[in-house]
Design a protein around this motif. Structure first.
Motif, mmCIF file in Angstrom:
data_model
loop_
_atom_site.group_PDB
_atom_site.id
_atom_site.type_symbol
_atom_site.label_atom_id
_atom_site.label_comp_id
_atom_site.label_asym_id
_atom_site.label_seq_id
_atom_site.Cartn_x
_atom_site.Cartn_y
_atom_site.Cartn_z
ATOM 1 N N LYS A 18 -1.176 13.517 -36.713
ATOM 2 C CA LYS A 18 0.292 13.532 -36.658
ATOM 3 C C LYS A 18 0.861 14.680 -37.492
ATOM 4 O O LYS A 18 1.811 15.365 -37.076
ATOM 5 N N TYR A 19 0.262 14.908 -38.648
ATOM 6 C CA TYR A 19 0.730 15.992 -39.501
ATOM 7 C C TYR A 19 0.476 17.350 -38.855
ATOM 8 O O TYR A 19 1.341 18.242 -38.883
ATOM 9 N N GLN A 20 -0.695 17.520 -38.254
ATOM 10 C CA GLN A 20 -1.010 18.778 -37.584
ATOM 11 C C GLN A 20 -0.068 19.023 -36.404
ATOM 12 O O GLN A 20 0.385 20.155 -36.180
ATOM 13 N N SER A 21 0.225 17.979 -35.648
ATOM 14 C CA SER A 21 1.156 18.109 -34.521
ATOM 15 C C SER A 21 2.547 18.483 -35.007
ATOM 16 O O SER A 21 3.241 19.295 -34.376
ATOM 17 N N TRP A 22 2.962 17.899 -36.133
ATOM 18 C CA TRP A 22 4.263 18.237 -36.725
ATOM 19 C C TRP A 22 4.299 19.695 -37.151
ATOM 20 O O TRP A 22 5.283 20.405 -36.909
ATOM 21 N N SER A 195 -10.141 17.657 -26.656
ATOM 22 C CA SER A 195 -9.898 16.606 -27.645
ATOM 23 C C SER A 195 -8.516 16.803 -28.250
ATOM 24 O O SER A 195 -7.573 17.138 -27.535
ATOM 25 N N LEU A 196 -8.379 16.628 -29.544
ATOM 26 C CA LEU A 196 -7.084 16.739 -30.206
ATOM 27 C C LEU A 196 -6.531 18.155 -30.050
ATOM 28 O O LEU A 196 -7.130 19.127 -30.511
ATOM 29 N N HIS A 197 -5.356 18.267 -29.393
ATOM 30 C CA HIS A 197 -4.791 19.578 -29.084
ATOM 31 C C HIS A 197 -3.843 20.059 -30.192
ATOM 32 O O HIS A 197 -2.649 20.281 -29.951
ATOM 33 N N THR A 198 -4.381 20.207 -31.388
ATOM 34 C CA THR A 198 -3.609 20.800 -32.479
ATOM 35 C C THR A 198 -4.230 22.147 -32.824
ATOM 36 O O THR A 198 -5.411 22.392 -32.551
ATOM 37 N N TYR A 199 -3.418 23.003 -33.413
ATOM 38 C CA TYR A 199 -3.906 24.344 -33.760
ATOM 39 C C TYR A 199 -5.161 24.266 -34.633
ATOM 40 O O TYR A 199 -6.155 24.950 -34.372
ATOM 41 N N LYS A 200 -5.114 23.448 -35.656
ATOM 42 C CA LYS A 200 -6.232 23.360 -36.593
ATOM 43 C C LYS A 200 -7.506 22.900 -35.903
ATOM 44 O O LYS A 200 -8.582 23.481 -36.103
ATOM 45 N N ASN A 201 -7.399 21.866 -35.077
ATOM 46 C CA ASN A 201 -8.598 21.333 -34.423
ATOM 47 C C ASN A 201 -9.128 22.275 -33.351
ATOM 48 O O ASN A 201 -10.340 22.474 -33.231
ATOM 49 N N ASP A 222 -8.614 22.970 -22.340
ATOM 50 C CA ASP A 222 -7.516 22.295 -21.659
ATOM 51 C C ASP A 222 -6.248 22.410 -22.510
ATOM 52 O O ASP A 222 -6.311 22.524 -23.738
ATOM 53 N N ASP A 223 -5.102 22.428 -21.857
ATOM 54 C CA ASP A 223 -3.806 22.316 -22.512
ATOM 55 C C ASP A 223 -3.628 23.312 -23.658
ATOM 56 O O ASP A 223 -3.418 22.932 -24.811
ATOM 57 N N ILE A 224 -3.655 24.598 -23.346
ATOM 58 C CA ILE A 224 -3.565 25.642 -24.367
ATOM 59 C C ILE A 224 -2.132 26.001 -24.746
ATOM 60 O O ILE A 224 -1.913 26.790 -25.673
ATOM 61 N N SER A 225 -1.157 25.427 -24.064
ATOM 62 C CA SER A 225 0.232 25.859 -24.228
ATOM 63 C C SER A 225 0.969 25.208 -25.384
ATOM 64 O O SER A 225 2.113 25.560 -25.670
ATOM 65 N N GLY A 226 0.351 24.280 -26.102
ATOM 66 C CA GLY A 226 1.042 23.587 -27.179
ATOM 67 C C GLY A 226 1.084 24.344 -28.491
ATOM 68 O O GLY A 226 1.900 24.037 -29.367
ATOM 69 N N ASN A 227 0.188 25.314 -28.661
ATOM 70 C CA ASN A 227 0.150 26.101 -29.888
ATOM 71 C C ASN A 227 -0.579 27.411 -29.592
ATOM 72 O O ASN A 227 -0.973 27.671 -28.456
ATOM 73 N N ASN A 228 -0.772 28.245 -30.611
ATOM 74 C CA ASN A 228 -1.344 29.570 -30.411
ATOM 75 C C ASN A 228 -2.847 29.673 -30.722
ATOM 76 O O ASN A 228 -3.368 30.779 -30.883
ATOM 77 N N ALA A 229 -3.529 28.542 -30.811
ATOM 78 C CA ALA A 229 -4.944 28.596 -31.179
ATOM 79 C C ALA A 229 -5.760 29.415 -30.180
ATOM 80 O O ALA A 229 -6.590 30.247 -30.575
#
Length: 258
Positions: A18-22, A195-201, A222-229
């Motif tokens: 949740k923190y990473q998503s925030w 898996s978890l689609h956060t930048y850090k992960n 998958d799902d690369i559009s949520g952050n810049n990772a």
């Protein structure tokens, strides 16, 4: 709350996610719309000498898509979240991306495929169908239970039983299991992040998996559009990806290792 107190390790993972998503929500993400290509064009560009066509792959995968449709139709009237429906249906991989994974594995004929994130196992099913038809290869899937309504039994529950011979479930989160799995395998031909689609992960998984990907192998996300990772990763490598559009302005990112 009671579940996280009774399972403090999982509770920490949920809070971290949740923190990473925030954190990700505070940054603008790359716009992949200008880079996107259609499935047929990506296959032709990656494998110009292949005699396969997307029409062939669609025909070959038709039974698989019927199986997936039947499986998810049975879940439509189940409430979410529940033991019978532990994952939301809108999180499942779209058919275009599944068809790409199937086509890729049919052409490349990988010996080792590693994916993170399984849920009902739709992506796993497409990969395993290709391995089954190739009569070679093993899929190692890493996933765990993160909520009280989830269970190990439901991970990959959409996968037809006859395809499970080529499947190995590594139970645990990718942060815990990915490194050890890769070191035990030594190398792989295809890595798929879902898996978890956060930048850090995502950054962790890309950087961890890439050294193990064989020359000419693939890293797919998958799902690369949520952050810049993904964009930061391929830019650092000075590589150009292929971008496949998915449902609802989402994109699949594809990198081939030189």
């Amino acid at each position: 709350m009671a579940y996280t107190i009774a399972n403090p390790k999982i509770g920490r993972q949920i809070l971290q996610a949740k923190y990473q998503s925030w954190q990700d929500s505070k940054h603008s993400a790359s716009n992949y719309a200008e880079k996107k290509s259609q499935l047929d064009d990506i296959i032709k560009a990656l494998f110009p000498e292949s005699s396969y066509s997307i029409a062939d792959f669609r025909k070959d995968a038709a039974r698989l898509q019927v199986h997936a449709s039947d499986f998810f139709n049975k879940l439509k009237n189940e409430s979410y979240p529940s033991k019978k429906k532990p994952y939301p249906l809108e999180y499942t991989l779209d058919n275009n991306s599944g068809l790409f994974l199937y086509a890729l594995c049919k052409i490349v004929k990988p010996k080792i495929v590693v994916e993170t994130g399984v849920a009902y196992g739709l992506s796993s099913m497409y990969i395993l169908q290709a391995l089954f038809e190739n009569k070679k290869g093993t899929l190692y899937s890493i996933d765990s239970v993160f909520s009280p309504w989830q269970s190990e039994e439901m991970i990959g529950s959409a996968i037809p039983s006859h395809l499970c011979e080529n499947w190995r479930l590594v139970f645990g989160s990718s942060s815990e299991k990915l490194k050890d799995t890769l070191y035990s395998l030594g190398s792989l031909d295809v890595f798929f992040h879902d898996s978890l689609h956060t930048y850090k992960n995502m950054k962790f998984e890309f950087e961890t998996a890439w050294p193990f990907v064989n020359k000419g192998g693939f890293l797919i996300s998958d799902d690369i559009s949520g952050n810049n990772a993904f964009s930061d990763f391929y830019s650092k490598l000075s590589l150009e990806p292929f971008i496949l559009p998915q449902n609802e302005k989402s994109f699949l990112g594809i990198l081939k290792k030189p």
